[in-house]
Design a protein around this motif. Structure first.
Motif, PDB file in Angstrom:
ATOM      1  N   GLU A 106     -17.225 -22.952   8.525  1.00 49.93           N
ATOM      2  CA  GLU A 106     -17.082 -22.073   9.680  1.00 49.93           C
ATOM      3  C   GLU A 106     -16.726 -20.648   9.235  1.00 49.93           C
ATOM      4  N   VAL A 107     -17.552 -19.695   9.638  1.00 50.65           N
ATOM      5  CA  VAL A 107     -17.417 -18.303   9.214  1.00 50.65           C
ATOM      6  C   VAL A 107     -16.456 -17.523  10.100  1.00 50.65           C
ATOM      7  N   THR A 108     -16.431 -17.832  11.385  1.00 50.30           N
ATOM      8  CA  THR A 108     -15.710 -16.971  12.329  1.00 50.30           C
ATOM      9  C   THR A 108     -14.198 -17.017  12.154  1.00 50.30           C
ATOM     10  N   THR A 109     -13.683 -18.004  11.438  1.00 45.14           N
ATOM     11  CA  THR A 109     -12.229 -18.116  11.250  1.00 45.14           C
ATOM     12  C   THR A 109     -11.757 -17.562   9.913  1.00 45.14           C
ATOM     13  N   LEU A 110     -12.676 -17.089   9.061  1.00 43.95           N
ATOM     14  CA  LEU A 110     -12.283 -16.626   7.729  1.00 43.95           C
ATOM     15  C   LEU A 110     -11.567 -15.286   7.801  1.00 43.95           C
ATOM     16  N   ARG A 111     -10.584 -15.122   6.921  1.00 47.15           N
ATOM     17  CA  ARG A 111      -9.826 -13.888   6.847  1.00 47.15           C
ATOM     18  C   ARG A 111      -9.587 -13.526   5.380  1.00 47.15           C
ATOM     19  N   GLY A 112      -9.278 -12.253   5.132  1.00 45.79           N
ATOM     20  CA  GLY A 112      -8.841 -11.813   3.816  1.00 45.79           C
ATOM     21  C   GLY A 112      -9.789 -12.193   2.693  1.00 45.79           C
TER      22      GLY A 112
ATOM     23  N   GLU B 127     -20.019 -20.472  17.130  1.00 49.60           N
ATOM     24  CA  GLU B 127     -19.762 -20.873  15.755  1.00 49.60           C
ATOM     25  C   GLU B 127     -20.857 -20.358  14.835  1.00 49.60           C
ATOM     26  N   ILE B 128     -20.472 -20.038  13.595  1.00 47.15           N
ATOM     27  CA  ILE B 128     -21.417 -19.696  12.535  1.00 47.15           C
ATOM     28  C   ILE B 128     -21.053 -20.554  11.332  1.00 47.15           C
ATOM     29  N   LEU B 129     -21.944 -21.442  10.955  1.00 47.76           N
ATOM     30  CA  LEU B 129     -21.687 -22.347   9.841  1.00 47.76           C
ATOM     31  C   LEU B 129     -22.578 -21.953   8.665  1.00 47.76           C
ATOM     32  N   PHE B 130     -21.952 -21.600   7.556  1.00 43.55           N
ATOM     33  CA  PHE B 130     -22.657 -21.218   6.334  1.00 43.55           C
ATOM     34  C   PHE B 130     -22.380 -22.306   5.303  1.00 43.55           C
TER      35      PHE B 130
ATOM     36  N   MET C 235     -32.686 -28.429   3.563  1.00 41.94           N
ATOM     37  CA  MET C 235     -31.245 -28.226   3.635  1.00 41.94           C
ATOM     38  C   MET C 235     -30.932 -27.036   4.541  1.00 41.94           C
ATOM     39  N   VAL C 236     -29.986 -27.207   5.443  1.00 40.64           N
ATOM     40  CA  VAL C 236     -29.586 -26.139   6.345  1.00 40.64           C
ATOM     41  C   VAL C 236     -28.578 -25.232   5.635  1.00 40.64           C
ATOM     42  N   VAL C 237     -28.927 -23.967   5.508  1.00 42.29           N
ATOM     43  CA  VAL C 237     -28.044 -22.974   4.885  1.00 42.29           C
ATOM     44  C   VAL C 237     -27.123 -22.347   5.925  1.00 42.29           C
ATOM     45  N   LEU C 238     -27.695 -22.021   7.074  1.00 40.83           N
ATOM     46  CA  LEU C 238     -26.959 -21.330   8.132  1.00 40.83           C
ATOM     47  C   LEU C 238     -27.256 -21.997   9.467  1.00 40.83           C
ATOM     48  N   GLU C 239     -26.203 -22.279  10.204  1.00 46.34           N
ATOM     49  CA  GLU C 239     -26.371 -22.788  11.565  1.00 46.34           C
ATOM     50  C   GLU C 239     -25.518 -21.962  12.510  1.00 46.34           C
ATOM     51  N   VAL C 240     -26.156 -21.419  13.527  1.00 46.89           N
ATOM     52  CA  VAL C 240     -25.481 -20.611  14.537  1.00 46.89           C
ATOM     53  C   VAL C 240     -25.499 -21.391  15.849  1.00 46.89           C
ATOM     54  N   ARG C 241     -24.310 -21.508  16.455  1.00 47.10           N
ATOM     55  CA  ARG C 241     -24.184 -22.302  17.676  1.00 47.10           C
ATOM     56  C   ARG C 241     -23.552 -21.479  18.794  1.00 47.10           C
ATOM     57  N   ASP C 242     -24.310 -21.268  19.855  1.00 46.95           N
ATOM     58  CA  ASP C 242     -23.802 -20.621  21.073  1.00 46.95           C
ATOM     59  C   ASP C 242     -23.090 -19.297  20.760  1.00 46.95           C
ATOM     60  N   LEU C 243     -23.692 -18.480  19.904  1.00 44.09           N
ATOM     61  CA  LEU C 243     -23.066 -17.229  19.469  1.00 44.09           C
ATOM     62  C   LEU C 243     -23.065 -16.199  20.586  1.00 44.09           C
ATOM     63  N   ARG C 244     -21.894 -15.601  20.763  1.00 41.48           N
ATOM     64  CA  ARG C 244     -21.726 -14.562  21.779  1.00 41.48           C
ATOM     65  C   ARG C 244     -21.037 -13.358  21.156  1.00 41.48           C
ATOM     66  N   ALA C 245     -21.386 -12.174  21.646  1.00 41.69           N
ATOM     67  CA  ALA C 245     -20.766 -10.959  21.116  1.00 41.69           C
ATOM     68  C   ALA C 245     -20.748  -9.888  22.189  1.00 41.69           C
ATOM     69  N   ARG C 246     -19.644  -9.130  22.187  1.00 45.86           N
ATOM     70  CA  ARG C 246     -19.525  -7.940  23.025  1.00 45.86           C
ATOM     71  C   ARG C 246     -18.699  -6.924  22.244  1.00 45.86           C
ATOM     72  N   TYR C 247     -18.890  -5.657  22.520  1.00 48.63           N
ATOM     73  CA  TYR C 247     -18.228  -4.621  21.738  1.00 48.63           C
ATOM     74  C   TYR C 247     -16.870  -4.215  22.292  1.00 48.63           C
ATOM     75  N   SER C 248     -16.534  -4.664  23.478  1.00 51.19           N
ATOM     76  CA  SER C 248     -15.201  -4.461  24.032  1.00 51.19           C
ATOM     77  C   SER C 248     -14.917  -5.596  24.999  1.00 51.19           C
ATOM     78  N   ALA C 249     -13.637  -5.834  25.263  1.00 50.92           N
ATOM     79  CA  ALA C 249     -13.260  -6.966  26.106  1.00 50.92           C
ATOM     80  C   ALA C 249     -13.873  -6.888  27.497  1.00 50.92           C
ATOM     81  N   SER C 250     -14.033  -5.666  27.995  1.00 57.39           N
ATOM     82  CA  SER C 250     -14.588  -5.498  29.341  1.00 57.39           C
ATOM     83  C   SER C 250     -16.052  -5.071  29.335  1.00 57.39           C
TER      84      SER C 250
END
Length: 250
Positions: free
Chosen positions: A68-74, A61-64, A1-16
């Protein structure tokens, strides 16, 4: 069973700013103990911290459990973090609090604000905490302040606190970097044993390749934010390790 699937994850600490993660994809299954290895600055800690949104991804995307994890708030994000335990490099304990209270803080996500304020926990939680402290070898230290402990003992408190959440996934960020080689192996063995017993999959950022090869069944190799390897530990050979660490300045 897949618990976590990460797809094409990108990150930067500032817009530029420069891209720290450059399209990382992988899957964590229910029985996995994944190591993330790579030279300093490869993006290992950033990857770990994107999973529970301590770092905000800039893309992908991060699927737990297919959610989808990246859209969660509050509240939904708080509930996610309740299901994902974390063991920190610098232990992240509250020094003035007792060992017992530090472990019980792993239940704060399940406790009302008023009960949390006065540190009133159900009897079952207290028994669970005592059981975990016994399991990590600290039952005789329950009333000690956290700042009275050695580094290895502090990390064991961190392990117990993370498992106190009853997590469905455990993130582990450089758990041995502040420890000597003997204690490092003991801590990794303890994490592996308890995660196996409790059936909690793990994703571990670790600088010590020898420990990664010994305790983890799968490895992700990062270099400069790119995924260089993703597969079973037995398929990692010296040539691939040299390629992953090729850019590291010694």
């Amino acid at each position: 069973m897949v618990v976590l699937e990460v797809r094409d994850l990108r990150a930067r600490y500032s817009a530029s700013g420069p891209e720290i993660l450059k399209g990382i994809s992988f899957r964590v299954e229910a029985d996995d103990f994944f190591a993330i290895i790579g030279p300093s600055g490869a993006g290992k800690s950033t990857l770990i911290r994107c999973i529970n949104r301590l770092v905000e991804p800039s893309g992908g995307e991060i699927l737990f459990f297919d959610r989808e994890v990246t859209t969660l708030r509050g509240r939904q994000l708080r509930l996610l973090r309740r299901d994902i335990g974390m063991i920190f490099q610098e232990f992240n304990l509250i020094d003035r609090m007792s060992v017992m209270d530090n472990v019980l803080s792993g239940r704060l996500g399940y406790t009302s604000n008023l009960r949390s304020l006065f540190r009133i926990f159900p009897r079952d939680d207290i028994q669970h905490a005592l059981g975990l402290l016994d399991r990590v070898g600290l039952l005789d230290h329950v009333d000690k302040r956290a700042d009275e402990l050695s580094g290895g003992q502090r990390q064991r408190v961190g392990i117990a606190r993370a498992l106190m959440q009853n997590p469905k996934l455990l993130l582990i960020d450089e758990p041995t970097s502040a420890l000597d080689p003997k204690i490092s192996r003991e801590v990794m063995a303890l994490i592996k044993q308890m995660a196996t017993e409790l059936k909690v999959p793990c994703l571990c950022n670790i600088h010590d390749v020898t420990l990664a090869m010994e305790f983890c069944n799968k490895i992700i190799g990062l270099q400069d934010g790119n995924k260089m390897f993703d597969g079973p530990t037995e398929e990692m050979d010296k040539a691939m390790l040299n390629k992953i660490y090729d850019m590291e300045v010694l």
